[in-house]
Scaffold this motif. Structure first.
Motif, short mmCIF file in Angstrom:
data_model
loop_
_atom_site.label_atom_id
_atom_site.label_comp_id
_atom_site.label_asym_id
_atom_site.label_seq_id
_atom_site.Cartn_x
_atom_site.Cartn_y
_atom_site.Cartn_z
N GLY A 1 0.31 0.36 -9.37
CA GLY A 1 -0.23 0.54 -10.72
C GLY A 1 -0.02 1.96 -11.21
N SER A 2 -1.08 2.55 -11.75
CA SER A 2 -0.98 3.91 -12.29
C SER A 2 -1.25 4.99 -11.24
N TYR A 3 -1.53 4.59 -10.00
CA TYR A 3 -1.76 5.59 -8.94
C TYR A 3 -0.47 6.32 -8.61
N ARG A 4 -0.61 7.58 -8.23
CA ARG A 4 0.51 8.38 -7.76
C ARG A 4 0.17 8.91 -6.38
N ALA A 5 1.17 9.10 -5.57
CA ALA A 5 0.95 9.65 -4.24
C ALA A 5 0.32 11.04 -4.36
N ASN A 6 -0.61 11.34 -3.48
CA ASN A 6 -1.22 12.66 -3.43
C ASN A 6 -1.65 12.92 -1.98
N ALA A 7 -2.23 14.06 -1.74
CA ALA A 7 -2.57 14.44 -0.37
C ALA A 7 -3.76 13.68 0.20
N SER A 8 -4.57 13.03 -0.64
CA SER A 8 -5.81 12.40 -0.18
C SER A 8 -5.81 10.88 -0.18
N SER A 9 -5.03 10.26 -1.03
CA SER A 9 -5.12 8.82 -1.22
C SER A 9 -4.40 8.02 -0.14
N VAL A 10 -5.03 6.92 0.24
CA VAL A 10 -4.46 5.94 1.15
C VAL A 10 -4.56 4.60 0.42
N PHE A 11 -3.50 3.81 0.49
CA PHE A 11 -3.44 2.55 -0.26
C PHE A 11 -3.33 1.38 0.71
#
Length: 163
Positions: A135-145
């Protein structure tokens, strides 16, 4: 009185207290630009159902189901500290999965934070697999999908047809 999971308004004072506690935890652990929390207004949108887990008049946990055209998304899963360790998170997760399956959504996806080890363990135990941003999420240092494929519940006719 047994525990009941049911739709509730995110504007209820008890729901707001849970959301405030969840948002405070996220703010303490993650940078603001890496937080994907929904406020009470977003949780009241027509494509979202906000559920509360209530026992003896106390709201002990919450979760939201956000509907997208191709999948469901788990949002705002939070269990009050006094109710942790009794499997409530798993029950809330199973509840939204069952609702998504009833609605014919084939997948459940979610984003969580890398420092939320108990949450990631819960999702893995429930059959979720790691995936990239969606979706609108972007990779970053904190997120896990994570993502989990759902099986649609059998209808009464299908149940009768089985040997």
């Amino acid at each position: 009185m047994p525990l009941v999971i049911r739709p509730v308004s995110p504007d209820l004072p008890a729901a707001r207290a849970l959301l405030d506690a969840s948002h405070a935890l996220m703010a303490a652990l993650f940078p603001p630009d890496e937080n994907a929390v929904l406020d009470a207004t977003a949780l009241a949108e027509p494509d979202v159902t906000f559920y509360g887990a209530e026992e003896s008049g106390a709201l002990l946990g919450c979760v939201a189901l956000k509907r997208h055209p191709e999948f469901a998304e788990v949002k705002s899963l939070f269990v009050a500290p006094e109710a942790r360790g009794i499997g409530l998170g798993a029950r809330l997760l199973a509840h939204v999965e069952a609702e998504a399956a009833r609605e014919g959504l084939p997948l459940v996806r979610l984003e969580t934070g890398d420092k939320l080890m108990a949450a990631s363990a819960l999702y893995r135990r429930a059959g979720y697999r790691a995936r990239g941003p969606f979706g609108s999420y972007r990779a970053n240092a904190s997120s896990v999908f994570f993502e989990k494929a759902l099986t649609a519940p059998a209808t009464a006719a299908q149940s009768r047809e089985r040997p």
